[in-house]
Write a protein that holds these residues in place. Structure first.
Motif, PDB file in Angstrom:
ATOM      1  N   CYS A  67      46.972  11.064  26.978  1.00 57.42           N
ATOM      2  CA  CYS A  67      45.897  12.044  27.097  1.00 57.42           C
ATOM      3  C   CYS A  67      46.496  13.446  27.193  1.00 57.42           C
ATOM      4  CB  CYS A  67      45.043  11.748  28.333  1.00 57.42           C
ATOM      5  SG  CYS A  67      43.785  13.009  28.675  1.00 57.42           S
ATOM      6  N   PRO A  68      46.083  14.380  26.347  1.00 58.33           N
ATOM      7  CA  PRO A  68      46.621  15.738  26.409  1.00 58.33           C
ATOM      8  C   PRO A  68      46.147  16.502  27.640  1.00 58.33           C
ATOM      9  CG  PRO A  68      44.919  15.592  24.731  1.00 58.33           C
ATOM     10  CD  PRO A  68      45.141  14.209  25.248  1.00 58.33           C
ATOM     11  N   ARG A  74      46.588   5.539  28.609  1.00 60.88           N
ATOM     12  CA  ARG A  74      45.618   4.627  27.989  1.00 60.88           C
ATOM     13  C   ARG A  74      44.378   5.396  27.564  1.00 60.88           C
ATOM     14  NH1 ARG A  74      47.663   0.374  26.017  1.00 60.88           N
ATOM     15  NH2 ARG A  74      45.780  -0.834  25.931  1.00 60.88           N
ATOM     16  N   ALA A  75      43.819   4.998  26.436  1.00 63.35           N
ATOM     17  CA  ALA A  75      42.602   5.639  25.950  1.00 63.35           C
ATOM     18  C   ALA A  75      41.778   4.622  25.170  1.00 63.35           C
ATOM     19  CB  ALA A  75      42.936   6.825  25.052  1.00 63.35           C
ATOM     20  N   PHE A  76      40.455   4.757  25.284  1.00 63.29           N
ATOM     21  CA  PHE A  76      39.567   4.009  24.404  1.00 63.29           C
ATOM     22  C   PHE A  76      39.714   4.645  23.032  1.00 63.29           C
ATOM     23  CE2 PHE A  76      37.288   3.870  28.529  1.00 63.29           C
ATOM     24  CZ  PHE A  76      37.246   2.486  28.699  1.00 63.29           C
ATOM     25  N   PHE A  92      39.039   8.617  17.124  1.00 63.92           N
ATOM     26  CA  PHE A  92      38.517   9.307  18.294  1.00 63.92           C
ATOM     27  C   PHE A  92      39.023   8.601  19.537  1.00 63.92           C
ATOM     28  CE2 PHE A  92      35.611  10.387  14.935  1.00 63.92           C
ATOM     29  CZ  PHE A  92      35.362  11.725  15.167  1.00 63.92           C
ATOM     30  N   PHE A  93      39.513   9.385  20.496  1.00 63.47           N
ATOM     31  CA  PHE A  93      40.045   8.833  21.738  1.00 63.47           C
ATOM     32  C   PHE A  93      39.259   9.367  22.921  1.00 63.47           C
ATOM     33  CE2 PHE A  93      43.634   9.008  18.790  1.00 63.47           C
ATOM     34  CZ  PHE A  93      44.078   7.697  18.834  1.00 63.47           C
ATOM     35  N   THR A  94      39.136   8.522  23.971  1.00 60.79           N
ATOM     36  CA  THR A  94      38.564   8.931  25.249  1.00 60.79           C
ATOM     37  C   THR A  94      39.492   8.394  26.326  1.00 60.79           C
ATOM     38  OG1 THR A  94      36.320   8.772  24.374  1.00 60.79           O
ATOM     39  CG2 THR A  94      36.554   8.823  26.766  1.00 60.79           C
ATOM     40  N   GLU A  99      38.301  10.776  31.146  1.00 58.96           N
ATOM     41  CA  GLU A  99      37.263  10.774  30.115  1.00 58.96           C
ATOM     42  C   GLU A  99      37.339  11.969  29.157  1.00 58.96           C
ATOM     43  OE1 GLU A  99      33.346   9.838  31.512  1.00 58.96           O
ATOM     44  OE2 GLU A  99      34.073   8.202  32.749  1.00 58.96           O
ATOM     45  N   HIS A 100      38.503  12.619  29.105  1.00 54.86           N
ATOM     46  CA  HIS A 100      38.713  13.685  28.122  1.00 54.86           C
ATOM     47  C   HIS A 100      38.635  13.071  26.728  1.00 54.86           C
ATOM     48  CE1 HIS A 100      40.326  17.247  26.191  1.00 54.86           C
ATOM     49  NE2 HIS A 100      41.259  16.504  25.620  1.00 54.86           N
ATOM     50  N   LYS A 101      38.000  13.765  25.777  1.00 57.47           N
ATOM     51  CA  LYS A 101      37.837  13.273  24.415  1.00 57.47           C
ATOM     52  C   LYS A 101      38.629  14.145  23.439  1.00 57.47           C
ATOM     53  CE  LYS A 101      33.061  11.617  25.133  1.00 57.47           C
ATOM     54  NZ  LYS A 101      33.419  10.835  26.252  1.00 57.47           N
TER      55      LYS A 101
END
Length: 107
Positions: A67-68, A74-76, A92-94, A99-101
């Motif tokens: 996550c930046p 880990r990301a969805f 697309f990552f979350t 919950e940053h997208k």
């Protein structure tokens, strides 16, 4: 768009013929075939895909992606075709923590 039967390279139009830039092979142009060709001209590109209303439990699979925003590993993820069909999908990552997208495009 036309491809050379001899070498597979993309051909260019020169008057009434297609000419291969690699091997020089020529092929007659067909006006009726060219009218049926599908192009991406005039197609709109979608820049925004809203996933804010999706419950985190419904986000789907996760992957190892940093996550930046918070550095979580880990990301969805979800893949969507948002541009023309001849371009790759956008990922697309979350973040599973904050919950940053964000999104990742192939260029």
């Amino acid at each position: 768009m036309e491809f050379c039967d001899d070498c597979g390279s993309m051909m260019k139009t020169e008057g009434d013929v297609w000419v291969c830039g690699s091997c020089g092979a020529e092929k007659a142009r067909s006006e009726s075939a060219e009218k049926q060709a599908v192009t991406t001209q005039g197609q709109e590109e979608s820049e925004i895909v809203d996933t804010s209303e999706v419950d985190p439990g419904d986000m789907g699979p996760t992957t190892r992606e940093r996550c930046p925003e918070c550095g979580n590993e880990r990301a969805f993820y979800e893949m969507k075709q948002i541009r023309s069909a001849d371009e790759s999908e956008t990922r697309f990552f979350t973040c599973t923590e904050c919950e940053h997208k964000w999104r990742e495009d192939d260029h």
